[in-house]
Design an enzyme around this catalytic site. Structure first.
Site, PDB file in Angstrom:
ATOM      1  N   GLN A  20       0.803  -1.226   0.000  1.00 15.62           N
ATOM      2  CA  GLN A  20       0.000   0.000   0.000  1.00 15.62           C
ATOM      3  C   GLN A  20       0.834   1.274   0.000  1.00 15.62           C
ATOM      4  O   GLN A  20       0.333   2.341  -0.388  1.00 15.62           O
ATOM      5  CB  GLN A  20      -0.926  -0.019   1.209  1.00 15.62           C
ATOM      6  CG  GLN A  20      -1.955  -1.130   1.140  1.00 15.62           C
ATOM      7  CD  GLN A  20      -2.887  -1.120   2.324  1.00 15.62           C
ATOM      8  OE1 GLN A  20      -2.616  -1.747   3.343  1.00 15.62           O
ATOM      9  NE2 GLN A  20      -3.981  -0.410   2.209  1.00 15.62           N
ATOM     10  N   ARG A  77       3.830   0.148  12.995  1.00 23.35           N
ATOM     11  CA  ARG A  77       3.476  -1.149  12.401  1.00 23.35           C
ATOM     12  C   ARG A  77       3.598  -1.089  10.888  1.00 23.35           C
ATOM     13  O   ARG A  77       3.004  -0.215  10.263  1.00 23.35           O
ATOM     14  CB  ARG A  77       2.051  -1.543  12.799  1.00 23.35           C
ATOM     15  CG  ARG A  77       1.652  -2.864  12.197  1.00 23.35           C
ATOM     16  CD  ARG A  77       0.231  -3.255  12.484  1.00 23.35           C
ATOM     17  NE  ARG A  77      -0.081  -4.524  11.831  1.00 23.35           N
ATOM     18  CZ  ARG A  77      -1.165  -4.735  11.091  1.00 23.35           C
ATOM     19  NH1 ARG A  77      -2.056  -3.765  10.934  1.00 23.35           N
ATOM     20  NH2 ARG A  77      -1.352  -5.893  10.514  1.00 23.35           N
ATOM     21  N   HIS A 121       1.009  -9.223   4.823  1.00 28.56           N
ATOM     22  CA  HIS A 121      -0.091  -8.256   4.641  1.00 28.56           C
ATOM     23  C   HIS A 121      -0.496  -8.293   3.179  1.00 28.56           C
ATOM     24  O   HIS A 121      -0.496  -7.286   2.480  1.00 28.56           O
ATOM     25  CB  HIS A 121       0.334  -6.855   5.065  1.00 28.56           C
ATOM     26  CG  HIS A 121      -0.828  -5.957   5.398  1.00 28.56           C
ATOM     27  ND1 HIS A 121      -0.993  -5.321   6.608  1.00 28.56           N
ATOM     28  CD2 HIS A 121      -1.902  -5.605   4.655  1.00 28.56           C
ATOM     29  CE1 HIS A 121      -2.095  -4.600   6.584  1.00 28.56           C
ATOM     30  NE2 HIS A 121      -2.674  -4.763   5.413  1.00 28.56           N
ATOM     31  N   ASN A 165      -2.007 -10.694   8.633  1.00 26.73           N
ATOM     32  CA  ASN A 165      -2.950  -9.591   8.776  1.00 26.73           C
ATOM     33  C   ASN A 165      -4.313 -10.001   8.177  1.00 26.73           C
ATOM     34  O   ASN A 165      -4.395 -10.407   7.021  1.00 26.73           O
ATOM     35  CB  ASN A 165      -2.457  -8.342   8.053  1.00 26.73           C
ATOM     36  CG  ASN A 165      -3.427  -7.191   8.245  1.00 26.73           C
ATOM     37  OD1 ASN A 165      -3.548  -6.664   9.335  1.00 26.73           O
ATOM     38  ND2 ASN A 165      -4.170  -6.851   7.204  1.00 26.73           N
ATOM     39  N   GLU A 166      -5.327  -9.863   8.991  1.00 22.41           N
ATOM     40  CA  GLU A 166      -6.722 -10.035   8.560  1.00 22.41           C
ATOM     41  C   GLU A 166      -6.954 -11.307   7.733  1.00 22.41           C
ATOM     42  O   GLU A 166      -7.315 -11.268   6.548  1.00 22.41           O
ATOM     43  CB  GLU A 166      -7.196  -8.788   7.809  1.00 22.41           C
ATOM     44  CG  GLU A 166      -7.154  -7.555   8.680  1.00 22.41           C
ATOM     45  CD  GLU A 166      -7.737  -6.308   8.015  1.00 22.41           C
ATOM     46  OE1 GLU A 166      -8.036  -6.332   6.815  1.00 22.41           O
ATOM     47  OE2 GLU A 166      -7.887  -5.296   8.713  1.00 22.41           O
ATOM     48  N   ASN A 294      -7.946  -5.382  14.459  1.00 16.80           N
ATOM     49  CA  ASN A 294      -8.263  -4.327  13.494  1.00 16.80           C
ATOM     50  C   ASN A 294      -9.768  -4.096  13.516  1.00 16.80           C
ATOM     51  O   ASN A 294     -10.525  -5.040  13.310  1.00 16.80           O
ATOM     52  CB  ASN A 294      -7.841  -4.734  12.076  1.00 16.80           C
ATOM     53  CG  ASN A 294      -6.337  -4.921  11.945  1.00 16.80           C
ATOM     54  OD1 ASN A 294      -5.591  -4.663  12.872  1.00 16.80           O
ATOM     55  ND2 ASN A 294      -5.894  -5.379  10.791  1.00 16.80           N
ATOM     56  N   TYR A 296     -12.976  -1.261  12.348  1.00 17.25           N
ATOM     57  CA  TYR A 296     -13.409  -0.077  11.604  1.00 17.25           C
ATOM     58  C   TYR A 296     -14.871   0.263  11.804  1.00 17.25           C
ATOM     59  O   TYR A 296     -15.234   1.435  11.911  1.00 17.25           O
ATOM     60  CB  TYR A 296     -13.139  -0.251  10.104  1.00 17.25           C
ATOM     61  CG  TYR A 296     -11.661  -0.253   9.785  1.00 17.25           C
ATOM     62  CD1 TYR A 296     -10.932  -1.439   9.766  1.00 17.25           C
ATOM     63  CD2 TYR A 296     -10.995   0.940   9.526  1.00 17.25           C
ATOM     64  CE1 TYR A 296      -9.577  -1.437   9.486  1.00 17.25           C
ATOM     65  CE2 TYR A 296      -9.642   0.951   9.246  1.00 17.25           C
ATOM     66  CZ  TYR A 296      -8.944  -0.247   9.233  1.00 17.25           C
ATOM     67  OH  TYR A 296      -7.604  -0.257   8.970  1.00 17.25           O
ATOM     68  N   GLU A 353      -5.048  -1.744  13.987  1.00 21.30           N
ATOM     69  CA  GLU A 353      -5.638  -0.834  13.005  1.00 21.30           C
ATOM     70  C   GLU A 353      -6.958  -0.286  13.521  1.00 21.30           C
ATOM     71  O   GLU A 353      -7.810  -1.055  13.958  1.00 21.30           O
ATOM     72  CB  GLU A 353      -5.936  -1.540  11.672  1.00 21.30           C
ATOM     73  CG  GLU A 353      -4.763  -1.848  10.829  1.00 21.30           C
ATOM     74  CD  GLU A 353      -5.155  -2.544   9.551  1.00 21.30           C
ATOM     75  OE1 GLU A 353      -6.236  -2.285   9.007  1.00 21.30           O
ATOM     76  OE2 GLU A 353      -4.369  -3.411   9.109  1.00 21.30           O
ATOM     77  N   TRP A 399      -4.844   3.492  11.704  1.00 21.07           N
ATOM     78  CA  TRP A 399      -4.721   3.216  10.266  1.00 21.07           C
ATOM     79  C   TRP A 399      -5.211   4.449   9.553  1.00 21.07           C
ATOM     80  O   TRP A 399      -6.400   4.785   9.641  1.00 21.07           O
ATOM     81  CB  TRP A 399      -5.545   1.997   9.825  1.00 21.07           C
ATOM     82  CG  TRP A 399      -5.283   1.771   8.364  1.00 21.07           C
ATOM     83  CD1 TRP A 399      -6.000   2.276   7.322  1.00 21.07           C
ATOM     84  CD2 TRP A 399      -4.192   1.038   7.800  1.00 21.07           C
ATOM     85  NE1 TRP A 399      -5.413   1.901   6.141  1.00 21.07           N
ATOM     86  CE2 TRP A 399      -4.306   1.155   6.398  1.00 21.07           C
ATOM     87  CE3 TRP A 399      -3.150   0.292   8.335  1.00 21.07           C
ATOM     88  CZ2 TRP A 399      -3.410   0.569   5.530  1.00 21.07           C
ATOM     89  CZ3 TRP A 399      -2.239  -0.287   7.465  1.00 21.07           C
ATOM     90  CH2 TRP A 399      -2.383  -0.159   6.083  1.00 21.07           C
ATOM     91  N   GLU A 406      -5.725   1.894  -1.164  1.00 20.73           N
ATOM     92  CA  GLU A 406      -6.758   1.216  -0.381  1.00 20.73           C
ATOM     93  C   GLU A 406      -7.422   0.117  -1.198  1.00 20.73           C
ATOM     94  O   GLU A 406      -8.615   0.123  -1.456  1.00 20.73           O
ATOM     95  CB  GLU A 406      -7.795   2.216   0.140  1.00 20.73           C
ATOM     96  CG  GLU A 406      -8.912   1.612   1.006  1.00 20.73           C
ATOM     97  CD  GLU A 406      -8.431   0.701   2.117  1.00 20.73           C
ATOM     98  OE1 GLU A 406      -7.414   1.027   2.765  1.00 20.73           O
ATOM     99  OE2 GLU A 406      -9.071  -0.355   2.335  1.00 20.73           O
ATOM    100  N   TRP A 407      -6.596  -0.841  -1.619  1.00 16.58           N
ATOM    101  CA  TRP A 407      -7.036  -2.054  -2.292  1.00 16.58           C
ATOM    102  C   TRP A 407      -7.988  -1.786  -3.454  1.00 16.58           C
ATOM    103  O   TRP A 407      -7.633  -0.983  -4.345  1.00 16.58           O
ATOM    104  CB  TRP A 407      -7.567  -3.042  -1.251  1.00 16.58           C
ATOM    105  CG  TRP A 407      -6.603  -3.218  -0.121  1.00 16.58           C
ATOM    106  CD1 TRP A 407      -6.743  -2.827   1.169  1.00 16.58           C
ATOM    107  CD2 TRP A 407      -5.264  -3.778  -0.192  1.00 16.58           C
ATOM    108  NE1 TRP A 407      -5.609  -3.115   1.915  1.00 16.58           N
ATOM    109  CE2 TRP A 407      -4.695  -3.694   1.107  1.00 16.58           C
ATOM    110  CE3 TRP A 407      -4.483  -4.332  -1.219  1.00 16.58           C
ATOM    111  CZ2 TRP A 407      -3.402  -4.148   1.395  1.00 16.58           C
ATOM    112  CZ3 TRP A 407      -3.188  -4.777  -0.936  1.00 16.58           C
ATOM    113  CH2 TRP A 407      -2.674  -4.705   0.355  1.00 16.58           C
TER     114      TRP A 407
END
Ligand SMILES: CCOCCOc1ccc(-c2cn(C[C@@H]3NC[C@@H](O)[C@H]3O)nn2)cc1
Length: 447
Positions: A20, A77, A121, A165-166, A294, A296, A353, A399, A406-407
């Site tokens: 990213q 991180r 990640h 990650n995730e 993480n 959101y 995050e 984050w 952003e993907w």
């Protein structure tokens, strides 16, 4: 107004990830990852964006670390790009790739900032994907070997390690929902990948212990909160399925050595199966030192037969939204942290995050991202509530440090506390940067 205060030894950080922010996609021996391939697939990424340059942090890392030092964080991180370190995924180590991380980590330590290193990640070497990727059990051992290179290289310098990650995003978002790389839509594939990711996590933790690496190791699942719309049994059960998809599925194997039966049954009823080999669950159940979380957003869940995968619908009760159209649900942050404590005990937690998308642009050199400040204020208050309720929170990473790729949204959605002009790559500290800097300095804020 209330004063929200944090412990003096609290870890205050910021987070990014290799694909990213780094750019330099074809430099110093790096080979393509699945995200290089996915980004080049027409229609997958907004505006046809890709990570070839990103924030150019590969070349501008010294400037970025100066920004971090000014911010006053004590941890940072970031993730290591597997395709930079072992470009083919297995085999030869690329010394020029490893050299970048040697320089980067030394610079962080010189600035008094502790690295939190994420091993994976999402940027899987394309060469491994060509051999089946995470669906191929051999990738598990390839990951352990890659991790071992970094363990031995940075033992003593890196105190905090995160394996995956995730894993929900890597398995289900990427192979069942299909929004992320490699973009499959196959339940059985996603289930098998989720298992291989957890197995890779467990084997890596065991290897970390076997070779006696100092420091602490964990992983960083993403969680959401889905409040039952009512106290009707069917709404409560719908909420449990939705929350459990991200939480129980990826926590029960690590903390209890088994998959949650109510979800195994649900998947089976939908024809979902996957292979677990003898001994796998014991490996996955290897004790971890800390847990990354993480968070959101969230919603309300209401039972709706035949709707979606879990016979449930999200009910929007008028949530305010960020610019990426995610609900702002600070109470959900509090609720999910309590759920984690109640289900999995007192494992030390670092929020790895938490942040918000607001696309404010600079005006006369200033970025007035008031919405992001309000998001932080409400979510950190929820974090304090969770801590006062006994949840063992040790730190918090926003984050993200920088606006970045952003993907599927490409560069159209900005999560940074530092604005990046993707034409010039100039960095501009936003109002939220200065707010966070003040919080880190004082250890408290008024809300
Ligand atoms: C049911 C249908 O759902 C479709 C979309 O579903 C999701 C869910 C979750 C996400 C998501 C994105 N982020 C931010 C990243 N975390 C890691 C870091 O790289 C950040 O860029 N977290 N979660 C995206 C899409």
């Amino acid at each position: 107004m209330a004063i929200i205060q944090f412990p003096k030894d609290f870890l205050w950080g910021a987070a990014t990830a290799s694909y990213q922010v780094e750019g330099a996609a074809n430099e110093d021996g790096r080979k393509p990852s699945i995200w290089d391939t996915f980004s080049r697939t027409p229609g997958k990424i907004k505006n046809g964006d890709h990570g070839d340059v990103a924030c150019d942090s590969y070349h501008r890392y010294e400037e970025d670390i100066e920004i971090m030092a000014d911010l006053g964080i004590n941890v940072y991180r970031f993730s290591v790009a597997w395709p930079r370190v072992i470009p083919d995924g297995v085999g030869e180590v690329n010394e020029r790739g490893l050299d970048f991380y040697r320089r980067f980590i030394d610079k962080l330590l010189d600035a008094g900032i502790e690295p939190i290193l994420t091993l994976y990640h999402w940027d899987l070497p394309q060469a491994l994907h060509d051999q089946g990727g995470w669906a191929n059990r051999a990738t598990v051992d390839a990951f352990v070997k890659y991790a071992e290179v970094l363990f031995k290289e940075f033992d003593g310098k890196v105190k905090y390690w995160l394996t995956i990650n995730e894993p929900w995003c890597v398995s289900f978002l990427s192979n069942f929902i299909g929004e992320h790389a490699p973009g499959n839509r196959d339940l059985n594939l996603a289930l098998q990948i989720s298992h291989h990711l957890l197995l890779a996590h467990g084997k890596t933790v065991q290897r970390f212990r076997e070779i006696g690496i100092s420091g602490k190791i964990g992983y960083a699942p993403n969680v959401e909160w889905k409040e039952p719309f009512s106290n009707r049994k069917e709404d409560i059960e719908a909420s449990r399925r939705e929350v459990g998809f991200l939480l129980d599925w990826f926590f029960d194997p690590v903390f209890k050595g088994q998959y949650p039966k109510f979800l195994v049954d649900w998947f089976n009823e939908k024809g979902g199966t996957f292979e677990i080999k003898e001994g796998d669950m014991e490996i996955i159940n290897e004790r971890i030192d800390f847990l990354g979380i993480n968070f959101y957003t969230g919603s309300y869940s209401r039972y709706k037969k035949g709707h979606g995968f879990f016979d449930s619908e999200n009910v929007d009760i008028g949530f305010a939204k960020t610019d990426i159209n995610w609900n702002i649900f600070p109470d959900g942050f509090y609720k999910v942290l309590l759920e984690i404590k109640n289900k999995y005990g007192d494992i030390p937690i670092v929020i790895t995050e938490n942040g918000a998308c607001y696309n404010n642009e600079p005006e006369f050199g200033r970025v007035k991202d008031t919405g992001r400040i309000k998001y932080f204020q409400s979510h950190l208050a929820s974090l304090r509530r969770a801590m006062d309720s006994g949840v063992n929170i040790k730190g918090y990473c926003v984050w993200s440090l920088l606006d970045n790729f952003e993907w599927a949204h490409g560069y159209s959605m900005r999560f940074g506390i530092v604005h990046v002009d993707f034409r010039t790559l100039d960095r501009t500290k936003k109002d939220s940067f200065y707010w966070y800097k003040q919080l880190i300095r004082n250890g408290w804020y008024e809300y």
